[in-house]
Structures are given as C-alpha cells and as structure tokens.
Scaffold this active site. Sequence first.
Site, PDB file in Angstrom:
ATOM      1  N   ASP A   1       5.344  -6.463   8.806  1.00 32.64           N
ATOM      2  CA  ASP A   1       4.724  -5.399   8.003  1.00 32.64           C
ATOM      3  C   ASP A   1       3.348  -5.821   7.466  1.00 32.64           C
ATOM      4  O   ASP A   1       2.871  -6.939   7.714  1.00 32.64           O
ATOM      5  CB  ASP A   1       5.698  -5.019   6.872  1.00 32.64           C
ATOM      6  CG  ASP A   1       5.671  -3.534   6.576  1.00 32.64           C
ATOM      7  OD1 ASP A   1       4.636  -2.901   6.798  1.00 32.64           O
ATOM      8  OD2 ASP A   1       6.707  -3.014   6.091  1.00 32.64           O
TER       9      ASP A   1
ATOM     10  N   TRP B   1       1.084   0.214  10.581  1.00 35.02           N
ATOM     11  CA  TRP B   1       0.943   1.672  10.379  1.00 35.02           C
ATOM     12  C   TRP B   1      -0.212   2.271  11.189  1.00 35.02           C
ATOM     13  O   TRP B   1      -0.849   3.234  10.762  1.00 35.02           O
ATOM     14  CB  TRP B   1       0.767   1.990   8.885  1.00 35.02           C
ATOM     15  CG  TRP B   1       1.596   1.129   7.984  1.00 35.02           C
ATOM     16  CD1 TRP B   1       2.948   0.932   8.088  1.00 35.02           C
ATOM     17  CD2 TRP B   1       1.156   0.339   6.866  1.00 35.02           C
ATOM     18  NE1 TRP B   1       3.364   0.079   7.099  1.00 35.02           N
ATOM     19  CE2 TRP B   1       2.296  -0.298   6.335  1.00 35.02           C
ATOM     20  CE3 TRP B   1      -0.077   0.127   6.259  1.00 35.02           C
ATOM     21  CZ2 TRP B   1       2.234  -1.161   5.229  1.00 35.02           C
ATOM     22  CZ3 TRP B   1      -0.148  -0.717   5.156  1.00 35.02           C
ATOM     23  CH2 TRP B   1       0.998  -1.352   4.657  1.00 35.02           C
TER      24      TRP B   1
ATOM     25  N   ASP C   1       4.962   5.834   7.399  1.00 38.45           N
ATOM     26  CA  ASP C   1       6.408   6.016   7.611  1.00 38.45           C
ATOM     27  C   ASP C   1       6.822   7.451   7.954  1.00 38.45           C
ATOM     28  O   ASP C   1       6.186   8.407   7.547  1.00 38.45           O
ATOM     29  CB  ASP C   1       7.165   5.614   6.340  1.00 38.45           C
ATOM     30  CG  ASP C   1       7.042   4.118   6.066  1.00 38.45           C
ATOM     31  OD1 ASP C   1       6.172   3.462   6.657  1.00 38.45           O
ATOM     32  OD2 ASP C   1       7.827   3.621   5.249  1.00 38.45           O
TER      33      ASP C   1
END
Length: 428
Positions: free
Chosen positions: A153, A204, A226
């Site tokens: 992440d 992302w 998300d």
Amino acid sequence: MEPGSSTLLTLLITLSWFHLAESLGTGLGLSPHMGWSSWNVKQCDSASAKYALDAADKFISLGLKDLGYEYINIDDCWSTKERDGSGKLVPDPVKWPNGIKAVADRIHDMGLKFGLYGCAGQMTCAEFPGSEGYAVSDVDQLVGWGVDFWKFDNCYTPCKVNPRPQTCPDPAGNTKTWYAPMRDAILAARARTASQIHFNLCNWGRDEVYKWGAQYGAQSWRISEDNYGDWASIERIASTAADITQYSGPGGFNDLDMLYLGSPKLNTRQERLHFGLWAILKSPLVLGLDLSNISASTLEIVTNRGIIEINQDPLGKPANTFRPPGGPEPVKGKIYPYWVGELKDGVVIGLCAGTAAGRYSLEFRDVPGLGRGWYEWTEMYTAQTGWGSGVSLDIGLHDMRVVKVGSFIFSTSNIPSRLSGPAGKRDY
Ligand code: GLA
C-alpha cells in the site's frame, strides 16, 4: 531528439522488456489472480487466523476452489503496532495464536495460497508498522512464513505535508521511488529462494503505475482509489479501467480492486454488472465479502463458470468499449453500453445497462473482431443461446449481459444482414 537519447531509449525499452520477461518467467500472473481478501469483511477485525481458515474452508465447501479461486489474502491490521527489538514484524498474538506460518501451511495443505499486506510508508493505512527502511527484513519474514502474495500500500509515504498524513495530497516525489526498495527485495528473494511471491502494488493508480508496474516485478496493480461497495465506485473504477486496457495483460494486470458483492449498497443487478465487467476487463477476481453470510444470489454470480473462464482466458486481453453505428457518445464517468474482448476461441461482448434499462441490440458485423455472417452465441448469466447475424436482449437498469460469441456459421456478405430471432431459434 538529443544525440544519444535514442540509444538511451532503446536501452530503456530493452530493460522494460527484460523485467516483463522476468515477471513472465516466474510463471506468476499469467492470468488474473482469483481469491478472497479480509478487508471488506470487517476491516481490522477480520485480519486473523480464524477468518483466513474459515475462508479457506469455504473455498472448498462452496466449490470456489474448483472454479479457480486460490488466494486467501489478509489485509491491513494483522501485526502488532510495534516491531520487536530486532525490527521484525510481530503477528498479533490474539489474532494469530499459532503464528502466521501454521496458517500458511494449513492453507497450502488445502491446495490454496496465502497472502499478506504491507505498506511502502512509515505506517500502513490503519497505522500498523510500514516497510519503509525494512524491505529486506520484511521480505525475509514473508519467505520464512511461506507467504505467496504481498499487497503493498501507499500510506504515510513521503509528502510535502508535515507530519505525513495517511493519504498524501501532495507527494514529495514519485511512488516509484518508495516502491523501489520493496521491488528489489522481492526480486532478490525470487532469485535466491524458491519463493514466488505475487507482488500487488496498491498505490491507487498514482503516477501511471500501469505503465511501470510490470517493470517493478509486480503481477498486478491497483488503478484507482478503493471500491467502497456503492454504484458510484463501480462507475468510477470501470470508467477509469476502460481508458487504460492496453497496459493490462499476461504478466501484469490492472487491478480494479476487490469485488464488493454482498455490499448492502448494491442490488443484484448491480452485482451482476460489477462481477461481469471486472471479469471481462481481466481484473483479478478477489472476493471482498464474508463467505459465511454469502447470499444465494451473490454465490450464483461469483460461481458463474462461463464468466470465470472468460476472465481466465489464456490470451488475457481486456475488453474495450466500441461504438456501433447509432451508439451513444461516451459520457465521462459513466459505464458505456458496448464492450468487446478477444478470446482464444471467439469474442466476448459485454452489454451494460449502466445508464438506462431497455433493449440492447447489436449486429455482429459492427463488432470489432467479427465479420458479416452468422454466429452462435451464449449469454452467461441467463444461459440463453442463439444464433444469427446479431443479438438483441432486454436488460434491466444497471444490469449486464455477457455474451460469448463462438463459432462462425457462414458468411452473409451477399445477404442483407438482420438480427437473429428469439434465442435458440434459427432465423432463416
Ligand atoms: C487502503 C487500500 C485498501 C485497504 C486499506 C487498508 O485504503 O486501498 O484496499 O488495503 O488501505 O487499510
């Protein structure tokens, strides 16, 4: 072009192919991965041995394993809040009473794979230890435990805002910089050990990760923020994915984020579109839902063998939108009605009622990859079959039909083309 820059360009292209070949050489990521992730179930509360083993049991009892679902992935919050005295990550002893390896071993014994989650910054998004400064040590631990998948992440990474916020609005540099140490550690582990960790980048979609993810040894990369399990997320992610399909294929796939079927904010029609579109776009199919409480209708969708086979087709080519004569102008951020993707043995047509219910009709001659002629087709959600020069189906609002067009029957280049009759009925 500056003198010497073409040599540099050639070198860069060669290097990027080298890395892609390296990624392909692992045998990893040749088709989009399939599995389950703990995050959408109960966020931090489901990052435990109990949830991992229950999910693995459900993979067997619900027949998911037989369909290709393989990875049991634990997301954020599996460790304690502090590293130990030697800088090692510590599995939370309450959530992992027998440690990580015991669980990974059991999952391997069931013929499945086990994944964990980490972060490139100082802390994970939920504020557990991040891997900044610890990439080699953390990968050593993953290898020792037999971890097969590592989602990485992008929280608490270098930022112009001080102190670093969880999600940086104004990064101090490029995500490539802070993903490089983990890339090096993963590649070194692959070279040094039998370990074949699938590397999943979760930045992302920042810094056009789809252009360099494969060179970073990754087999998949998130392309968006998300999926929050609502219709707006489905529209946002699907329309983002539609613009970058050329960067996705065997060795490295665009990851549209976990499937959020079972979300109370989606109805069954929206779930069908969510699953069908993720599948034909060749996204990984990772169930982000509680398998102990899965409804019959959701289970029916995620176990649709025909759609799974399309997702796992060996060509690994994502579907694209196309505009047939009279088709509407694309609208930014909305789901376009007409999609087509090449398969090893035919094409898949996606028909999406993303903005309006109604009858959706296509002449096959207007579909890229098909010619003027009659073809056999099967619709995967309704099991409707037909043949003719086209297809015409009624679709409810936000629902989808996934049509596999197979055998070419004969050419009608000299006969005026018309749509086929009712399903299964020969219309000559
Ligand atoms: C980020 C990721 C999510 C999830 C959470 C965990 O938001 O994008 O997929 O992993 O962190 O904290």
